[in-house]
Design an enzyme around this catalytic site. Structure first.
Site, PDB file in Angstrom:
ATOM      1  N   CYS A   1       0.721  -1.254   0.007  1.00 12.14           N
ATOM      2  CA  CYS A   1       0.118  -0.157  -0.040  1.00 12.14           C
ATOM      3  C   CYS A   1       0.878   1.349   0.011  1.00 12.14           C
ATOM      4  CB  CYS A   1      -1.023   0.006   1.327  1.00 12.14           C
ATOM      5  SG  CYS A   1      -2.398   0.918   0.951  1.00 12.14           S
TER       6      CYS A   1
ATOM      7  N   HIS B   1      -3.641  -5.604   0.834  1.00 15.64           N
ATOM      8  CA  HIS B   1      -3.333  -6.015   2.293  1.00 15.64           C
ATOM      9  C   HIS B   1      -4.631  -6.823   2.867  1.00 15.64           C
ATOM     10  CE1 HIS B   1      -6.122  -2.387   2.592  1.00 15.64           C
ATOM     11  NE2 HIS B   1      -6.701  -3.174   3.616  1.00 15.64           N
TER      12      HIS B   1
END
Ligand SMILES: [Zn+2]
Lengths: 280, 475
Positions: free
Chosen positions: A113, A219
């Site tokens: 991310c 994630h």
């Protein structure tokens, strides 16, 4: 820092009777640590332990530096936009050389991310502020005013490491990013999007891979529901620590408890099913 | 828009229809009631707003006010409109639980007399993207209100909230108005912890970006904080819990200082996070001019809202306690309360769903500190649509892999945990940690079995209670 001998980039061989050891560097762990980044680290530690491999995890604060080669795996997590903006400049000034050199000499790396965005050449954030990147990956990111949010499934290919064969498979996770990432001409995506948005919602690419370094928006945390990917990273770290023939140590023996295998399969199936079913 | 469905829509249909026919209906309804002297108080927070709103409604009813309250927890624009519609011009005060993303949408129409800002924890990032986006929206909401006409009751221990209220005060001062603000918080260091937990969401000064210095923290990033550069200072709370004694799951004994007068409260809802709800309710009641002497006894009467430490007896003996969990800080506090209380937690289930109201991103369970709980529980039944995800979390958190009992079906899991309670515990107490939609489903099964009233039966109960309390207060 570690006194381990890192003069040879091939690492030190594992002698019979000695336990292999992996040194993980968790970059800016106090700033970039949401979306269950902790879970990824816990997983790497535990999976290695099940195989009789020792793991050291070391954090790094802004302002500190590290020597390339001292670690076998570097982890860069995500942060809220503000935390990320605060450390982007620091990171690019202090760590650009070390991260590039470490990846070059075979250190494994996983960036998730925000960490993924920071390893590109630059990031234009939601406030129109230009954040410098490390430039490990040939990519750049621009924030949009809409976020790409949802479950994702991508198809990936993980290359061979030493005599450990290459593998193909599906990686599942959750994405939540305002950034639209464009890969440069020399960059290779980490995976191809099956369901979800990926880098920009249109190219069909997700993440980026260079040598043993992976950057991704996924994630969830990423590794618990994608154990093959976790093992590939650990194999790459073992190869760095102890030479390429050590890579297959990660597959040695049937040491993952049966309930874990069962739960992994269920967790992964549920995640992929969600990605498939979501309307976009 | 998907995010609209995230707050709770139950019982909101009349309001929904009304707003479709007349988009300005909320303002019209509100103005009509205001001319009759009804005041409006909006209560928002990411955590605990249902409990806080119920406590406040009870306290105000005990002072003899007729209270209009969205007691079913329908906290979106449509639910608030339904409550206003059904109340008509009736009532002395409307106490409205307001979803945190809905607050900016309803405040301009309702022109509230009081806004209560309870806390801002990271909750369902898949919905807002970022916690700071929500803080910015709240800042704009306050900025659009006339500071002379609204009182802000706020949690001064939450630096995110303290910062935006500080900006509100500065804005008012700049136009020559003294803003009305009532800071509340905790003032008993003995129940705090040194430093910040992993799940702390707001660790940096919003003005200078430096890490905030914490003398101690009480719940998540709620604590005695200060900016190292002095950009922001935590002002002393006007209403504060000065003494806190946690008495297991039974109760919490409190001394609350309400603007210089100390009151004693025996709160029958456990957990330090509910101490914040009690203090917030006391501060809000004070803001509305409630007599301080009535606040303590009324808070002592407050009982848990549905699914929030709600203990339900089962006919075969023993009980099942429902514990709603939805974000890292909330989960941390529920677990801390359970573990510290010393109760036997050998019969526990965790039900993880991932619908919009639960948060579609399940990663939050990894950001909570489950380890002490897992070490004590030894065995946990994993249930819900993402049960396996929780099972992995438990094992990577140190639970023996054989200690995860996978039972995805909620009803089966419930019977299984009750069976474990009968078999392995002395008193037969079972505990169910459940995300929102899992709670609704389990509660429905419980109602079907006749062990407890149905979920939406909440409203009449609380009304009759208010009426009773009113009669008592008048006597
Ligand atoms: Zn500051």
């Amino acid at each position: 820092m570690s006194s381990h001998d890192h003069s040879s980039p091939a690492g030190s061989p594992v002698f019979p009777g000695a336990r292999p050891r992996i040194r993980i560097l968790h970059l800016y762990d106090r700033y970039l640590n949401i979306y269950a980044d902790r879970g990824n680290i816990q997983l790497l530690r535990q999976r290695a332990a099940w195989r009789g491999i020792d793991v050291d995890v070391q954090g790094l604060d802004p302002g500190e530096t590290f020597e390339p080669g001292e670690h076998d795996l570097i982890y860069v997590g995500g942060g809220q936009d503000r935390d990320q903006a605060m450390i982007a400049e620091r990171m690019s000034v202090d760590l650009t050389q070390s991260i590039k050199a470490a990846s070059e000499e075979g250190t494994a790396l996983l960036a998730v991310c925000g960490g993924y965005q920071l390893l590109g050449s630059h990031y234009l954030d939601t406030n129109g502020v230009h954040q410098p990147g490390v430039g490990l990956f040939d990519l750049s990111t621009e924030a949009s005013d809409t976020r790409l949010i949802g479950n994702v499934a991508i198809e990936v290919e993980l290359p061979a490491i030493g005599d450990r064969p290459a593998a193909q498979g599906v990686v599942a996770g959750f994405e939540n990013h305002a950034g639209r990432t464009s890969l440069g001409s020399s960059a290779r995506p980490f995976g191809r999007v099956m369901h979800g948005a990926g880098n920009d919602g249109s190219s069909g690419f997700e993440g980026c891979r260079l040598h043993h370094a992976i950057g991704t928006y996924l994630h969830g945390p990423l590794l618990p529901r994608n154990p093959e990917l976790a093992d590939w990273l650990l194999a790459a770290a073992l190869a760095h620590a102890h030479g390429s023939e050590a890579a297959s140590l990660i597959d040695a023996g049937d040491t993952i408890p049966e309930p874990v295998r069962r739960l992994e399969a269920r967790a992964r199936a549920a995640s992929i099913a969600r990605a498939k079913a979501e309307k976009r | 828009m998907a995010s609209r469905a995230t707050g709770r829509e139950g019982g909101a249909l009349p309001g929904k229809v009304l707003l479709m026919l007349a988009p300005s209906a909320l303002a019209t309804l509100s103005n009509r009631a205001r001319r009759r002297g009804r005041r409006t108080i909006l209560v928002s927070a990411t955590n605990g707003k249902t409990t806080l709103t119920a406590m406040l409604a009870d306290v105000l009813a005990a002072t003899g006010l007729e209270v209009v309250h969205n007691a079913t927890g329908a906290n979106l624009r449509s639910g608030i409109a339904t409550t206003m519609l059904q109340a008509g011009r009736r009532g002395d005060v409307a106490v409205l639980e307001t979803d945190e993303a809905t607050l900016p949408l309803v405040a301009p129409d309702l022109q509230p007399d009081v806004i209560v800002l309870g806390n801002l924890f990271r909750d369902q990032l898949d919905r807002f993207g970022e916690l700071e986006v929500l803080a910015d929206r709240w800042r704009e909401t306050l900025g659009a209100l006339d500071p002379a006409l609204v009182t802000i009751v706020y949690n001064v221990d939450d630096p995110l909230i303290a910062e935006l209220v500080d900006a509100h005060v500065a804005r008012a001062t700049a136009i020559g108005v003294a803003a009305h603000v009532i800071p509340f918080g905790l003032a008993d260091a003995s129940v705090g912890q040194a430093g910040l937990p992993h799940a702390a969401d707001s660790r940096f000064c919003r003005r200078c970006g430096e890490p905030l210095a914490y003398a101690h923290s009480w719940v998540g990033h709620l604590g005695a904080w200060t900016c190292p550069n002095g950009d922001l200072v935590r002002t002393a709370p006007l209403v504060a819990a000065t003494e806190v004694q946690l008495d297991g799951l039974a109760a919490t004994n409190l001394a609350i200082d309400v603007a210089g007068t100390s009151i004693d409260v025996r709160l029958r809802i456990p957990g330090l996070y509910n101490v914040y709800n009690a203090v917030a309710a006391a501060a809000s009641a004070h803001a509305l001019g409630a007599p301080t002497a009535l606040i303590g006894p009324a808070l002592g009467e407050a009982s848990p809202s549905f699914g929030r430490f709600e203990r339900i007896p089962v006919p075969s003996g023993g009980t099942i306690t429902l514990l709603l969990v939805k974000n890292p800080t909330g989960l941390n506090e529920v677990l801390r309360t359970l573990v510290d209380s010393g109760v036997d937690i050998s019969a526990t289930l965790f039900a993880l769903n991932d619908h919009i109201a639960d948060g579609r991103d399940t990663s939050w369970i990894w950001d909570a500190d489950l380890e002490p709980f897992l070490a004590k529980a030894g065995v946990v039944i994993a249930s819900g649509e993402r049960a396996a995800e929780f099972g992995l979390r438990a094992i990577y958190g140190g639970l023996d892999p054989e200690g995860v009992l996978l039972e995805e079906d909620l009803e089966d899991a419930m019977y299984r945990v009750l069976e474990r309670a009968r078999e392995f515990t002395e008193h037969g107490h079972a505990y169910a940690l459940v995300t929102y939609t899992a709670m609704l489903k389990m509660r429905a099964v419980i109602a079907q079995q006749g062990w407890a009233r149905a979920y939406w039966a909440n409203e009449p109960r609380s009304k009759s209670k208010s009426r009773r309390a009113r009669t008592k207060a008048r006597r």
